[in-house]
Design a protein around this motif. Structure first.
Motif, mmCIF file in Angstrom:
data_model
loop_
_atom_site.group_PDB
_atom_site.id
_atom_site.type_symbol
_atom_site.label_atom_id
_atom_site.label_comp_id
_atom_site.label_asym_id
_atom_site.label_seq_id
_atom_site.Cartn_x
_atom_site.Cartn_y
_atom_site.Cartn_z
ATOM 1 N N THR A 62 0.850 -1.360 0.014
ATOM 2 C CA THR A 62 -0.135 0.070 0.065
ATOM 3 C C THR A 62 0.971 1.308 -0.028
ATOM 4 O O THR A 62 0.465 2.275 -0.718
ATOM 5 C CB THR A 62 -0.976 -0.053 1.221
ATOM 6 O OG1 THR A 62 -1.358 -1.324 1.370
ATOM 7 C CG2 THR A 62 -1.924 1.016 1.043
ATOM 8 N N GLN A 84 -7.788 -1.405 -1.404
ATOM 9 C CA GLN A 84 -7.497 -2.761 -1.468
ATOM 10 C C GLN A 84 -8.573 -3.503 -2.166
ATOM 11 O O GLN A 84 -8.554 -3.933 -3.302
ATOM 12 C CB GLN A 84 -7.159 -3.299 -0.154
ATOM 13 C CG GLN A 84 -6.924 -5.127 -0.462
ATOM 14 C CD GLN A 84 -5.871 -5.262 -1.017
ATOM 15 O OE1 GLN A 84 -4.597 -4.751 -0.950
ATOM 16 N NE2 GLN A 84 -5.972 -6.194 -2.142
ATOM 17 N N VAL A 140 -9.903 -5.910 5.117
ATOM 18 C CA VAL A 140 -9.906 -6.067 3.415
ATOM 19 C C VAL A 140 -11.218 -6.882 3.258
ATOM 20 O O VAL A 140 -11.971 -6.809 2.224
ATOM 21 C CB VAL A 140 -8.678 -7.158 2.968
ATOM 22 C CG1 VAL A 140 -9.094 -7.409 1.461
ATOM 23 C CG2 VAL A 140 -7.327 -6.396 3.003
ATOM 24 N N PRO A 159 -4.715 -10.518 -0.762
ATOM 25 C CA PRO A 159 -4.229 -9.315 -0.789
ATOM 26 C C PRO A 159 -2.553 -8.979 -0.467
ATOM 27 O O PRO A 159 -2.217 -7.823 -0.737
ATOM 28 C CB PRO A 159 -5.178 -8.513 0.354
ATOM 29 C CG PRO A 159 -5.386 -9.825 1.279
ATOM 30 C CD PRO A 159 -5.587 -10.910 0.456
#
Ligand code: CP
Length: 320
Positions: A63, A143, A174, A267
């Protein structure tokens, strides 16, 4: 690009607040941004003269780096602060830190914080646009947006997809952001995981709570694993890693229940051998590495569209 009405807000705090049209504006814009990424010259001037600061109170690779690259590919100045190297270590509060950064003429403040609701608390108190990069167990909106982008890119649609999300649902921002996003877009969402990692009354959201990974994967277009937070093992949320693997790991046998075209997603970061074996991460139907690439394009789109909204507000204020 022509997404002048793309986002109707100063901040991106969560998927829950976004309209379906706003989600599609981000996904369509990201498609153009991906072309920029794939071109010989990644440097554009869409955010020339603007500044983007990442303020991360929790660790991150994907991220943080992708917001940093997104800002640079858009021509902005990018800065980074973390709790360990900043005056947070001397006891400065989140609000004082944010106001200090804000007063350096910052346009975008990207916040990751362990407390749910932190970006919502900061947003009305700073002039910069606040983007939630993960707040506690609450949301991780960019995400979910990059996950949607990847599903749509590979499967050609979102409406009507069956998506199985497997693992530690309770602690996963997430899972929450994906649940809100997928439901808004008309997908069938199925959760599977240990009972101690499943929020109570989750069925009331409309999600299907499955008793096994195989049931969740049945006919699924997407099988998404979540990171098991091994640091929470001390809390006794499941008896042991081998027992978790036996019942909840995504294997070839689990994938045999899914649709033949099913995508494998995660993720990241992945605990290899826990959520899934390395062979599943590297499987021909795995799009885990594509998710990382798409994350940069989606974050470029978010910055681009929020900047348009800022420009509109500033023009409106001047003409008032
Ligand atoms: N998926 C995700 O948020 O990864 P990072 O913690 O590495 O940013």
């Amino acid at each position: 690009m022509s997404y002048e009405e793309g986002l109707r807000r100063k901040d991106l705090l969560g998927i829950q607040q976004l309209g379906v049209d706003e989600i599609y504006a981000i996904l369509d814009t990201a498609r153009n941004m991906k072309q920029v990424m794939e071109s010989g010259n990644k440097r554009t001037a869409y955010l020339a003269g603007k500044s983007v600061v990442t303020l991360f109170y929790e660790n991150s690779t994907r991220t943080r780096a992708s917001f940093d690259f997104a800002a640079k590919y858009l021509g902005a100045s990018a800065g980074a602060l973390s709790s360990s190297g900043s005056s947070t270590a001397k006891g400065e509060s989140l609000l004082d830190t944010a106001i200090t950064i804000d007063r350096m003429a910052t346009d975008f403040l990207i916040l990751r914080h362990q407390v749910s609701g932190s970006p919502h608390y900061l947003a009305p108190r700073v002039r910069a646009s606040v983007i939630n990069a993960g707040d506690g167990c609450n949301e991780h909106p960019t995400q979910a947006l990059l996950d949607l982008y990847t599903m749509r890119d590979r499967l050609g649609r979102l409406h009507g997809l069956r998506v199985a999300i497997i693992g530690d649902i309770s602690h996963s921002r997430v899972a929450r952001s994906n649940l809100w996003a997928l439901q808004k877009l008309g997908c069938d969402v199925r959760f599977a995981g240990p009972g101690t990692m499943m929020p109570r009354f989750i069925e009331q959201t409309g999600v299907t709570r499955c008793r096994s990974v195989e049931e969740a994967a049945d006919g699924a277009d997407v099988v998404m694993g979540l990171r098991i937070q091994l640091e929470r093992q001390a809390a006794g949320l499941f008896p042991s890693v081998p027992e978790y693997v036996r019942y909840y790991s995504i294997t070839d046998e689990v994938l045999a229940h899914a649709a033949p075209h099913a995508l494998i997603m995660h993720p990241g970061p992945t605990n290899h051998g826990v959520e899934m074996e390395t062979s599943i991460v590297e499987h021909e139907r795995s799009v885990i590495h594509e998710q990382v690439t798409n994350g940069v394009a989606v974050r470029m789109a978010v910055l681009y569209l929020l900047n348009l909204a800022r420009n509109r507000r500033q023009r409106g204020a001047r003409s008032a």
